[in-house]
Write a protein that holds these residues in place. Sequence first.
Motif, mmCIF file in Angstrom:
data_model
loop_
_atom_site.group_PDB
_atom_site.id
_atom_site.type_symbol
_atom_site.label_atom_id
_atom_site.label_comp_id
_atom_site.label_asym_id
_atom_site.label_seq_id
_atom_site.Cartn_x
_atom_site.Cartn_y
_atom_site.Cartn_z
ATOM 1 N N GLY A 16 26.334 -60.778 -72.360
ATOM 2 C CA GLY A 16 26.043 -59.376 -72.981
ATOM 3 C C GLY A 16 25.892 -58.551 -71.817
ATOM 4 O O GLY A 16 25.641 -57.214 -72.123
ATOM 5 N N ALA A 17 25.648 -58.960 -70.620
ATOM 6 C CA ALA A 17 25.629 -57.961 -69.485
ATOM 7 C C ALA A 17 26.922 -57.555 -68.933
ATOM 8 O O ALA A 17 28.103 -57.895 -69.556
ATOM 9 C CB ALA A 17 25.266 -58.941 -68.195
ATOM 10 N N ILE A 18 26.971 -56.691 -67.942
ATOM 11 C CA ILE A 18 28.083 -56.059 -67.430
ATOM 12 C C ILE A 18 28.465 -56.939 -66.279
ATOM 13 O O ILE A 18 27.462 -56.946 -65.304
ATOM 14 C CB ILE A 18 27.850 -54.537 -67.116
ATOM 15 N N ALA A 19 29.820 -57.419 -66.272
ATOM 16 C CA ALA A 19 30.263 -58.085 -65.057
ATOM 17 C C ALA A 19 31.100 -56.901 -64.237
ATOM 18 O O ALA A 19 31.771 -56.221 -64.716
ATOM 19 C CB ALA A 19 31.150 -59.118 -65.403
ATOM 20 N N TYR A 71 40.127 -48.985 -52.828
ATOM 21 C CA TYR A 71 39.166 -49.724 -53.640
ATOM 22 C C TYR A 71 39.606 -49.796 -55.090
ATOM 23 O O TYR A 71 39.877 -48.648 -55.517
ATOM 24 C CB TYR A 71 37.611 -49.130 -53.485
ATOM 25 N N VAL A 72 39.517 -50.721 -55.659
ATOM 26 C CA VAL A 72 39.712 -51.072 -57.012
ATOM 27 C C VAL A 72 38.872 -51.837 -58.055
ATOM 28 O O VAL A 72 38.399 -53.155 -57.401
ATOM 29 C CB VAL A 72 41.086 -51.446 -57.669
ATOM 30 N N SER A 73 38.091 -51.685 -58.996
ATOM 31 C CA SER A 73 37.034 -52.426 -59.427
ATOM 32 C C SER A 73 37.572 -52.400 -61.136
ATOM 33 O O SER A 73 38.112 -51.961 -61.631
ATOM 34 C CB SER A 73 35.704 -51.977 -59.307
ATOM 35 N N LEU A 74 36.842 -53.763 -61.529
ATOM 36 C CA LEU A 74 37.060 -54.064 -63.033
ATOM 37 C C LEU A 74 35.579 -54.164 -63.607
ATOM 38 O O LEU A 74 34.582 -55.165 -63.013
ATOM 39 C CB LEU A 74 37.971 -55.221 -63.079
ATOM 40 N N LEU A 75 35.226 -53.398 -64.406
ATOM 41 C CA LEU A 75 33.841 -53.661 -65.380
ATOM 42 C C LEU A 75 34.099 -54.239 -66.704
ATOM 43 O O LEU A 75 35.053 -53.805 -67.117
ATOM 44 C CB LEU A 75 33.144 -52.425 -65.569
ATOM 45 N N ILE A 76 33.577 -55.323 -66.831
ATOM 46 C CA ILE A 76 33.659 -56.162 -68.211
ATOM 47 C C ILE A 76 32.209 -55.735 -68.833
ATOM 48 O O ILE A 76 31.075 -56.397 -68.562
ATOM 49 C CB ILE A 76 34.027 -57.373 -67.941
ATOM 50 N N ARG A 77 32.246 -55.008 -70.127
ATOM 51 C CA ARG A 77 30.992 -54.914 -70.693
ATOM 52 C C ARG A 77 30.806 -55.923 -71.774
ATOM 53 O O ARG A 77 31.819 -56.386 -72.130
ATOM 54 C CB ARG A 77 30.929 -53.518 -71.254
ATOM 55 N N ASP A 78 29.633 -56.088 -72.075
ATOM 56 C CA ASP A 78 29.053 -56.952 -73.199
ATOM 57 C C ASP A 78 29.916 -58.378 -72.901
ATOM 58 O O ASP A 78 30.422 -58.942 -73.774
ATOM 59 C CB ASP A 78 29.571 -56.456 -74.450
ATOM 60 N N LEU A 110 31.517 -66.437 -64.125
ATOM 61 C CA LEU A 110 31.025 -67.441 -65.047
ATOM 62 C C LEU A 110 29.916 -66.654 -66.165
ATOM 63 O O LEU A 110 29.124 -65.954 -65.421
ATOM 64 C CB LEU A 110 30.059 -68.458 -64.322
ATOM 65 N N VAL A 111 29.986 -66.493 -67.462
ATOM 66 C CA VAL A 111 29.313 -65.928 -68.262
ATOM 67 C C VAL A 111 28.461 -67.056 -68.902
ATOM 68 O O VAL A 111 28.858 -67.792 -69.683
ATOM 69 C CB VAL A 111 30.172 -65.105 -69.331
ATOM 70 N N SER A 112 27.022 -67.169 -68.696
ATOM 71 C CA SER A 112 26.238 -67.970 -69.531
ATOM 72 C C SER A 112 25.786 -67.658 -70.616
ATOM 73 O O SER A 112 25.354 -66.251 -70.897
ATOM 74 C CB SER A 112 25.203 -68.317 -68.403
#
Lengths: 113, 112
Positions: A16-19, A71-78, A110-112
């Motif tokens: 559920g967090a943002i990575a 710089y390039v980034s990736l955000l993964i929500r939820d 790793l998403v727990s």
Amino acid sequence: QKEVEQNSGPLSVPEGAIASLNCTYSDRGSQSFFWYRQYSGKSPELIMSIYSNGDKEDGRFTAQLNKASQYVSLLIRDSQPSDSATYLCAVTERNTGFQKLVFGTGTRLLVSP
Amino acid sequence: DTEVTQTPKHLVMGMTNKKSLKCEQHMGHRAMYWYKQKAKKPPELMFVYSYEKLSINESVPSRFSPECPNSSLLNLHLHALQPEDSALYLCASSLSYNSPLHFGNGTRLTVT
């Protein structure tokens, strides 16, 4: 020597967090930027492509590009446990015609539950 | 499901064997690629074919010989490989310059 750098991780986040995954590159002339997801023992799967400065959103994924900062980034929500994988940043070399991608070493997420 | 099909999925071969890896795509892509990936490392480019002609050879040893019979097919012929050549071999294709690469499922090669 063209370089693409990523933190190898693992990056651990709760469900559920943002990575937030980050990538820097050395070739200022690079024009195309990609994020691939790779599960253990499987082939890379395209997640996002971005070509111009700013944000690009696709579902739970947002790619961000800042060419001035290289710089390039990736955000993964939820974040979901199924998002647990290695994320590869890939950048094209300048003036190479068809895609000559340079890959970073990848960040393990790793998403727990 | 990937639209780039690689066969076989697994291959075990001795150092004196000759074998071939095959790759097929029917997306009309005009560029096809071979990458090699060792465990816990990023993919490394080996060859690029553009419009069925070899465009890039990343100084790959001659024991690896690519072939592009037509725009949909890509082969990698293997001969006299070494144990250190054991890796995941990935085929990919792209529509054109600046288009993303689409990878096949790969061939896991073990050289004994």
